[in-house]
Write a protein that holds these residues in place. Structure first.
Motif, PDB file in Angstrom:
ATOM      1  N   CYS A  30       0.833  -1.207   0.000  1.00 38.30           N
ATOM      2  CA  CYS A  30       0.000   0.000   0.000  1.00 38.30           C
ATOM      3  C   CYS A  30       0.863   1.252   0.000  1.00 38.30           C
ATOM      4  O   CYS A  30       1.996   1.239   0.475  1.00 38.30           O
ATOM      5  N   LEU A  32      -0.641   3.964   1.384  1.00 41.17           N
ATOM      6  CA  LEU A  32      -1.166   4.558   2.618  1.00 41.17           C
ATOM      7  C   LEU A  32      -1.026   3.598   3.800  1.00 41.17           C
ATOM      8  O   LEU A  32      -0.802   2.399   3.619  1.00 41.17           O
ATOM      9  N   CYS A  34      -3.660   3.317   6.436  1.00 45.73           N
ATOM     10  CA  CYS A  34      -4.939   3.796   6.971  1.00 45.73           C
ATOM     11  C   CYS A  34      -5.158   3.277   8.393  1.00 45.73           C
ATOM     12  O   CYS A  34      -4.981   2.088   8.657  1.00 45.73           O
ATOM     13  N   CYS A  37      -7.731   0.504   8.588  1.00 42.64           N
ATOM     14  CA  CYS A  37      -7.521  -0.708   7.789  1.00 42.64           C
ATOM     15  C   CYS A  37      -7.400  -1.921   8.714  1.00 42.64           C
ATOM     16  O   CYS A  37      -6.651  -1.877   9.690  1.00 42.64           O
ATOM     17  N   GLY A  81      -4.698  -4.488  -0.152  1.00 37.42           N
ATOM     18  CA  GLY A  81      -3.531  -3.786  -0.643  1.00 37.42           C
ATOM     19  C   GLY A  81      -3.989  -2.885  -1.770  1.00 37.42           C
ATOM     20  O   GLY A  81      -5.179  -2.852  -2.104  1.00 37.42           O
TER      21      GLY A  81
END
Ligand code: SF4
Length: 208
Positions: A30, A32, A34, A37, A81
């Motif tokens: 990824c 990011l 998050c 997540c 992902g």
């Protein structure tokens, strides 16, 4: 028939089905990090599906995992992902799936133009039918808190990606997750209207 789908939580799933859609998991990488997540909390499962890949699948393995795409309303390149981290494999697989009569959606963070250092949206023309871009927040500040991008200005790059993608992808939707601290769903929806795209509010942990 769902014989090509790995249902056991013990084995990594390249693909799984939900609501007559085939979801494809081609990378765990990824851009990011998050906060909301599931993998940030060490949970790699969605439903019964273990999405922690041992290896990133080849294009041939992706196609084998999907099988006949006409069995589904759409084939969704999603996660766990960011699928555009493997843009060229994604495009090769999508070309083949569409040639077999499938419809292709990509769920993305919209940061591929930064990753590749160029505007990749023209690459999607005639290959991707639908894009779902994670808007995730109504301001760069909130985005910075909940998605932890490499740079705060990446928020604007994501918005620019959405605007550019409208030229090349028939259906573009942006999304935000309900219940994330600081995220104003109504403001996200208003921003989507300004961007000229559809909006979908997501529920954490629900496959859509
Ligand atoms: S982009 Fe998606 S998979 Fe990646 S950290 Fe964020 S929620 Fe998780």
């Amino acid at each position: 028939m769902t014989a090509n789908i790995v249902l056991s939580a013990a084995r990594p799933a390249i693909s799984y089905t939900h609501n007559n859609k085939c979801y494809v998991n081609i990378t765990n990488r990824c851009t990011l990090i998050c906060t909301f997540c599931p993998k940030s909390g060490g949970n790699w499962t969605i439903g019964n599906h273990n999405l922690k890949l041992k290896n990133e699948p080849t294009v041939a393995e992706i196609l084998a995992a999907v099988g006949d795409p006409r069995r589904y309303t759409e084939v969704v390149f999603s996660g766990l992902g960011e699928p555009t981290m493997r843009l060229y494999e994604l495009l090769d697989a999508a070309i083949e799936l569409r040639s077999l009569g499938g419809r292709v959606r990509v769920d993305t963070d919209g940061l591929a133009n930064i990753v590749y250092g160029r505007d990749i949206t023209p690459d999607l023309e005639g290959i991707v039918d639908s894009l779902s871009v994670s808007l995730n927040a109504q301001t760069p500040k909130v985005y910075g808190h909940c998605c932890q991008p490499p740079r705060v200005e990446d928020y604007h790059a994501m918005l620019e990606f959405v605007v550019r993608a409208r030229e090349f992808v028939p259906q573009v939707t942006v999304t935000a997750v309900e219940g994330v601290a600081g995220v104003d769903i109504a403001a996200c929806e208003k921003l989507a209207r300004r961007l000229g795209v559809k909006f979908r509010a997501r529920t954490l942990g629900v496959i859509d």
